[in-house]
Design a protein around this motif. Structure first.
Motif, short mmCIF file in Angstrom:
data_model
loop_
_atom_site.label_atom_id
_atom_site.label_comp_id
_atom_site.label_asym_id
_atom_site.label_seq_id
_atom_site.Cartn_x
_atom_site.Cartn_y
_atom_site.Cartn_z
N VAL A 183 0.83 -1.21 0.00
CA VAL A 183 0.00 0.00 0.00
C VAL A 183 0.86 1.25 0.00
CG1 VAL A 183 -1.77 1.25 1.30
CG2 VAL A 183 -1.85 -1.24 1.17
N LEU A 184 2.04 1.18 0.56
CA LEU A 184 2.91 2.35 0.70
C LEU A 184 3.81 2.59 -0.50
CD1 LEU A 184 4.09 1.74 4.38
CD2 LEU A 184 2.22 3.22 3.62
N LEU A 185 3.92 1.62 -1.40
CA LEU A 185 4.91 1.73 -2.47
C LEU A 185 4.65 2.92 -3.38
CD1 LEU A 185 5.41 -2.02 -3.48
CD2 LEU A 185 6.88 -0.57 -2.07
N VAL A 186 3.41 3.09 -3.84
CA VAL A 186 3.12 4.17 -4.81
C VAL A 186 3.29 5.55 -4.18
CG1 VAL A 186 1.33 5.19 -6.27
CG2 VAL A 186 1.63 2.71 -6.21
N PRO A 187 2.67 5.85 -3.02
CA PRO A 187 2.89 7.20 -2.44
C PRO A 187 4.34 7.47 -2.08
CG PRO A 187 1.67 5.78 -0.92
CD PRO A 187 1.70 5.08 -2.22
N ALA A 214 16.21 -6.72 2.25
CA ALA A 214 15.20 -5.91 1.57
C ALA A 214 15.33 -6.05 0.05
CB ALA A 214 15.33 -4.44 1.98
N PHE A 215 14.20 -6.21 -0.61
CA PHE A 215 14.24 -6.44 -2.06
C PHE A 215 13.32 -5.48 -2.84
CE2 PHE A 215 12.25 -8.67 -5.73
CZ PHE A 215 13.34 -8.63 -6.57
N ILE A 216 12.05 -5.41 -2.47
CA ILE A 216 11.08 -4.68 -3.29
C ILE A 216 11.43 -3.19 -3.37
CG2 ILE A 216 8.66 -3.99 -3.49
CD1 ILE A 216 7.86 -6.62 -2.31
N TRP A 217 11.68 -2.55 -2.22
CA TRP A 217 11.93 -1.12 -2.24
C TRP A 217 13.26 -0.77 -2.93
CZ3 TRP A 217 9.27 2.97 -2.36
CH2 TRP A 217 9.81 4.23 -2.05
N PRO A 218 14.37 -1.45 -2.65
CA PRO A 218 15.58 -1.17 -3.43
C PRO A 218 15.41 -1.44 -4.91
CG PRO A 218 16.15 -2.33 -1.42
CD PRO A 218 14.65 -2.36 -1.52
N LEU A 219 14.62 -2.44 -5.27
CA LEU A 219 14.37 -2.73 -6.68
C LEU A 219 13.68 -1.55 -7.37
CD1 LEU A 219 14.39 -4.80 -9.03
CD2 LEU A 219 12.14 -5.56 -8.21
N LEU A 220 12.77 -0.89 -6.67
CA LEU A 220 12.07 0.26 -7.24
C LEU A 220 12.94 1.51 -7.28
CD1 LEU A 220 8.54 -0.07 -5.59
CD2 LEU A 220 9.18 -0.65 -7.93
N MET A 221 13.80 1.67 -6.29
CA MET A 221 14.56 2.91 -6.17
C MET A 221 15.85 2.90 -6.98
SD MET A 221 13.09 5.24 -4.29
CE MET A 221 11.66 4.78 -5.27
N LEU A 222 16.52 1.79 -7.08
CA LEU A 222 17.86 1.75 -7.68
C LEU A 222 17.77 1.28 -9.13
CD1 LEU A 222 19.72 0.12 -4.65
CD2 LEU A 222 19.47 2.55 -5.19
N THR A 263 20.57 1.94 -11.43
CA THR A 263 21.92 1.74 -11.96
C THR A 263 22.52 0.46 -11.38
OG1 THR A 263 22.20 4.15 -12.04
CG2 THR A 263 24.18 2.79 -12.25
N GLU A 264 23.12 -0.34 -12.24
CA GLU A 264 23.66 -1.62 -11.79
C GLU A 264 24.75 -1.45 -10.73
OE1 GLU A 264 24.98 -3.92 -15.07
OE2 GLU A 264 22.97 -4.17 -15.93
N ASP A 265 25.51 -0.37 -10.81
CA ASP A 265 26.56 -0.14 -9.82
C ASP A 265 26.00 0.20 -8.44
OD1 ASP A 265 28.55 -0.65 -11.63
OD2 ASP A 265 28.86 1.47 -12.16
N ASN A 266 24.71 0.55 -8.37
CA ASN A 266 24.08 0.88 -7.10
C ASN A 266 23.26 -0.26 -6.52
OD1 ASN A 266 25.11 3.47 -7.25
ND2 ASN A 266 23.27 4.34 -8.17
N TYR A 267 23.18 -1.37 -7.22
CA TYR A 267 22.34 -2.48 -6.79
C TYR A 267 22.80 -3.03 -5.44
CZ TYR A 267 19.92 -3.02 -11.29
OH TYR A 267 19.14 -2.84 -12.40
N LEU A 301 21.09 -10.34 -7.52
CA LEU A 301 20.80 -11.76 -7.75
C LEU A 301 19.54 -11.94 -8.58
CD1 LEU A 301 21.63 -13.34 -4.25
CD2 LEU A 301 23.03 -13.34 -6.33
N ASN A 302 18.62 -11.02 -8.46
CA ASN A 302 17.39 -11.12 -9.26
C ASN A 302 17.67 -10.96 -10.75
OD1 ASN A 302 14.33 -11.08 -9.40
ND2 ASN A 302 14.79 -9.10 -10.33
N THR A 303 18.74 -10.25 -11.11
CA THR A 303 19.07 -10.08 -12.52
C THR A 303 19.56 -11.37 -13.16
OG1 THR A 303 21.34 -9.40 -12.01
CG2 THR A 303 19.67 -7.67 -12.12
#
Length: 300
Positions: A146-150, A233-241, A243-247, A253-255
């Motif tokens: 519920v918090l992801l979009v806002p 943590a996976f979902i929030w970093p996946l949305l925010m990052l 650039t591959e160098d910032n992963y 690992l998801n890539t």
């Protein structure tokens, strides 16, 4: 003489081995009585180690060998090949540094906030304290989805997309951590705090010199939990990052999971390496962590 011998034999039959002490018999009886529990715990430990052992074995084989017949049960010789491929595909060394830095910074700030907020809610009397605690607990009931979009819109408006502060700052005030420390500080003796105040110590000095040293086991448990939360943590970093160098490690690992091909050997090796910081953290704080658990178990 005959009566004495009969009496001695009767006494030996009642008491067992005359050279065995009462303490030894009680210990042996306790071991026999708890033997089923020991067997169950041993079996459970072995079963819980099987996934980890399989991860070790799979990381030393090629992916094709993991689906062959029979399955490999011993480590293979492809560890360095898989490590080189993992580094080439994900820049895993850089990714580990990213995750480690993020987890350390997040743990330091979030644990500090949780400890101070929990202490304030437990030991200070002020109007609206119950309401504040209730609001904190309500946030634990809100699903992350519920918090992801806002939150994403807020980060975009601040220009924080693909930055580390966007990963750290929104979740610094961890509701569970605050509640955990608040419950721990409720049992802290008020007499120690009052004695420090009478001796002239201000609130900060009392907090850092009196409260924190005694609360080390609970703080150790909080540090382990907070570090694991950010590390996994996976979902929030996946949305925010972007650039591959910032992963971080979970995102990198998801890539390795493609539409038509999944590098299971690389995934297993990356997951194995990613567990090492958690093991090191637990080994560092295990004494305080176990002391906290035992202290809570025997508290009357």
């Amino acid at each position: 003489m005959t009566r004495v011998l009969v009496s001695d034999r009767h006494h030996v039959r009642q008491t067992g081995n005359p050279g065995e002490s009462g303490t030894g018999r009680r210990q042996r009886s306790a071991v026999v009585r708890h033997l089923p529990a020991y067997v169950i715990l041993t079996i459970g430990s072995i079963v819980s180690l099987i996934p980890f052992l399989w991860m070790v074995i799979a990381s030393t084989h090629q992916t094709s060998a993991l689906f062959g017949t029979p399955l490999p049960v011993l480590p293979g010789g492809e560890l360095m090949t898989n490590l080189a491929r993992l580094q080439e595909e994900t820049n895993f060394g850089r990714v580990m540094i990213n995750s480690l830095g993020l987890a350390i910074i997040y743990t330091a700030f979030s644990s500090t906030i949780s400890v101070m907020a929990g202490y304030g809610l437990a030991k200070f009397r002020f109007r609206g304290r119950g309401i504040v605690l209730g609001l904190i607990l309500i946030t634990m009931m809100i699903p992350m989805q519920v918090l992801l979009v806002p939150l994403f819109q807020i980060m975009a408006s601040l220009g924080w997309i693909d930055t580390y502060q966007a990963v750290i700052i929104p979740f610094l005030a961890n509701a569970f951590g605050i509640f955990l420390m608040r419950q721990s500080f409720l049992d802290f003796p008020d007499s120690l705090i009052e004695s420090a105040r009478i001796d002239g110590a201000n609130e900060l000095r009392t907090f850092y010199r009196i409260v924190l040293p005694i609360a080390r086991p609970q703080i150790a448990a909080l540090i382990i939990y907070t570090f694991m939360t950010q590390w996994n943590a996976f979902i929030w970093p996946l949305l925010m990052l972007n650039t591959e160098d910032n992963y971080t490690v979970p995102v990198a690992l998801n890539t390795m999971i493609g539409l038509s091909k999944i590098d299971y050997s690389g995934l297993m090796l990356g997951s194995l390496i990613a567990t090492l910081p958690l093991l090191v953290l637990f080994l560092i704080f295990q004494r305080q962590f176990i002391a906290g658990l035992l202290g809570g178990a025997v508290k009357g």
